[in-house]
Scaffold this active site. Structure first.
Site, PDB file in Angstrom:
ATOM      1  CG  ASP A 158      35.030  20.640   4.125  1.00 29.25           C
ATOM      2  OD1 ASP A 158      35.257  21.570   3.339  1.00 29.25           O
ATOM      3  OD2 ASP A 158      35.090  20.747   5.352  1.00 29.25           O
ATOM      4  CG  ASP A 159      38.546  21.247   1.411  1.00 37.12           C
ATOM      5  OD1 ASP A 159      37.757  22.203   1.490  1.00 37.12           O
ATOM      6  OD2 ASP A 159      39.601  21.202   2.051  1.00 37.12           O
ATOM      7  CB  CYS A 162      34.915  26.021   4.672  1.00 35.72           C
ATOM      8  SG  CYS A 162      36.134  24.830   4.090  1.00 35.72           S
ATOM      9  CG  HIS A 210      33.290  26.549   8.743  1.00 27.25           C
ATOM     10  ND1 HIS A 210      34.194  25.797   8.022  1.00 27.25           N
ATOM     11  CD2 HIS A 210      33.990  27.079   9.772  1.00 27.25           C
ATOM     12  CE1 HIS A 210      35.382  25.887   8.575  1.00 27.25           C
ATOM     13  NE2 HIS A 210      35.286  26.662   9.658  1.00 27.25           N
ATOM     14  CG  ASP A 261      33.067  23.059   0.880  1.00 28.94           C
ATOM     15  OD1 ASP A 261      33.851  22.430   0.139  1.00 28.94           O
ATOM     16  OD2 ASP A 261      33.332  23.317   2.075  1.00 28.94           O
ATOM     17  CG  HIS A 262      35.650  25.269  -1.348  1.00 29.54           C
ATOM     18  ND1 HIS A 262      36.657  24.366  -1.094  1.00 29.54           N
ATOM     19  CD2 HIS A 262      35.249  25.740  -0.142  1.00 29.54           C
ATOM     20  CE1 HIS A 262      36.863  24.302   0.211  1.00 29.54           C
ATOM     21  NE2 HIS A 262      36.011  25.118   0.813  1.00 29.54           N
TER      22      HIS A 262
END
Length: 505
Positions: free
Chosen positions: A44-45, A83, A137, A344-345
């Site tokens: 994540d992130d 997300c 998510h 994810d980004h």
């Protein structure tokens, strides 16, 4: 039977047993290698602030080792820097602009009831599928998809505190969101009426004190169990929460960094000539204390603390990821397992004065992507092939020797296998991503040199453009759309080949 006859009879039986054993082992090896396992590592992130991507500060030895055992994509991009949407892009193989799934609170099966997700596709091909941690998510009105997994999803926390001072013993805003408390308990106060939780904490605890440590432990336990049945291929998705806010990580990972040596944001203004709505302010970051709710530019100590927390959380995640990959190798399962690492980004760390994600700019959309595919990728290889999240689904199908997946949802990606075999082989010249801001739909084309964003007002239809030249302006300081109309025109021509962005009722 005389002694000589018994001797030869014994030799024949022994030879037969050896031959039978060899046939059995060969058959098992053939069964074991007929379909490769899939280990999908989701983080994540996670932006490409990693040692293997050239970050001189990041302490990420396990991700670095994994990347150096396969192929690193230097120009991989998410399809949307949110997300929930980005994970739908991955698991459906569909862009948000194809499904209309741009934000929280809408389940994909409400839109495409019969969609065949990536794990479902592998399940239909005979795979055992399971997941743990943050994969879909779960939160903000979204839940897990039961149809994707052979066994129930193993859920863990995203928002987690161990220090009582971080919550004062109360349910915090982001905890309520991620536990879907606001959606299912009617007498819970509105989110803005709940207290904010801490943006970081660093207690002196063991790794399994936080969710990512427990996810790694569960993944290890499951790999050991799956290793007992080597002829059964598996698809395992392991989702790590850090470095998502809050930056809750054991003290030893904070101690790895000298705060005075951390890179600070160099350009905290919006790009010159950019539309005001394209530059994000506030948002998710103000859900946590002590983040100011009014000021956009933070004090130096606060910025340094947030950056310190991001790196500490990254290193904590890296250690947990390393435990899982090391166990895969210890069990001798790595030679028949394709490993994919995916963020994810990205995440803004104060550039343009932006914190977190939710933009169409480089720092929010550039992601780490690594493939380790036995017999396909070469150790220590890298490519500048532009890749998108939606490419992962068809690529894994191709690597597993399966047919290209077909809907019923749109499968928007392409197989990256030619580039995995030869990193110099370019199979497409751009990536596509989108984000909606302030009632404007922003669709972006990213080439090696440029990013063009076409913003269309959803009411008036008015169109404005952004254009950035990353060879000459990697910090996105100036929108040059008006200076380079010929480049805008060229990139708009690429954009026109895509279907019109879908909007749900």
């Amino acid at each position: 039977m005389n002694l000589k006859s018994r001797f030869f009879s014994s030799m024949i039986r022994g030879a037969f047993l050896i031959l039978a054993s060899m046939v059995s082992l060969t058959t098992m090896a053939q069964k074991k290698s007929s379909k490769p396992n899939i280990l999908l590592l989701l983080v994540d992130d996670l932006k490409p602030n990693l040692g293997v991507y050239g970050d001189p500060v990041a302490i990420s030895p396990n991700v670095d080792k994994l990347a150096n055992s396969g192929m690193r994509f230097d120009m991989a991009y998410c399809n949307q820097a949110v997300c929930v949407s980005s994970r739908y892009n991955l698991l459906l193989g569909s862009r948000s602009t194809s499904t209309g799934l741009y934000n929280f609170g809408k389940e994909f099966r409400d839109v495409i009831p019969d969609a065949v997700t990536m794990p479902q596709y592998f399940m239909n091909a005979g795979y055992h599928t399971e997941s743990m941690g943050k994969v879909y998510h779960v939160g903000h009105g979204n839940t897990n998809d039961k149809a994707s997994w052979t066994v129930p999803h193993w859920k863990e926390k995203v928002i987690e505190y161990l220090d009582p001072a971080s919550t004062n013993g109360k349910l915090t805003r982001e905890e309520a969101f991620f536990e879907n408390t606001r959606m299912y308990i009617e007498d819970t106060p509105k989110n803005h009426e709940l207290p904010r939780g801490a943006a970081w904490e660093s207690p002196d605890v063991v790794d399994e004190g936080y969710a990512d440590g427990r996810v790694a432990r569960h993944a290890i336990d499951r790999l050991r169990e799956l290793s007992k049945n080597p002829e059964q291929p598996f698809f395992m998705a392991v989702g790590f929460a850090r470095p998502h806010l809050p930056f809750s990580a054991p003290k030893k990972y904070w101690d790895m960094y000298n705060p005075d040596e951390l890179p600070m944001p160099e350009f905290e203004e919006g790009p010159d000539g950019a539309p005001g709505f394209a530059v994000k302010r506030k948002g998710e970051i103000v859900q946590f204390f002590p983040i100011p709710t009014k000021e956009d530019i933070y004090e130096e100590d606060l910025k340094r603390k947030l950056i310190h927390g991001y790196y500490a959380s990254l290193s904590y995640m890296d250690a947990q990821l390393g435990k899982v990959v090391d166990e895969l190798k210890r069990l001798n399962m790595d030679e028949n397992t394709i490993i994919v690492l995916w963020g994810d980004h990205g995440w803004h760390l104060g550039d343009h004065g932006i914190w977190t994600k939710h933009t169409n700019y480089e720092q929010a959309n550039h992601i780490p992507l690594v493939f380790v595919a036995p017999g396909v990728t070469k150790a220590g290889s890298a490519t500048k092939q532009l890749a998108e999240t939606v490419d992962i689904f068809p690529t894994l199908a191709d690597l597993a020797g399966l047919e290209r997946p077909e809907g019923p949802q749109p499968i928007d990606g392409i197989s990256l296998k030619p580039s995995l075999l030869d990193g110099s082989k370019m199979i497409k010249d751009h990536a596509y991503h989108a984000f909606e801001m302030g009632g404007n739909m922003g669709e972006a084309i990213r080439t090696e040199q440029y990013r063009m964003v076409r913003w269309t007002n959803l009411r008036s239809g008015k169109v404005v453009y952004e254009l950035y030249d990353y060879f000459n302006d990697p910090g996105e300081k100036k929108n040059i759309a008006e200076d380079k109309p010929e480049i805008v025109e060229e990139l708009v021509a690429k954009l026109k080949k895509y279907p019109k962005a879908k909007r749900l009722p």
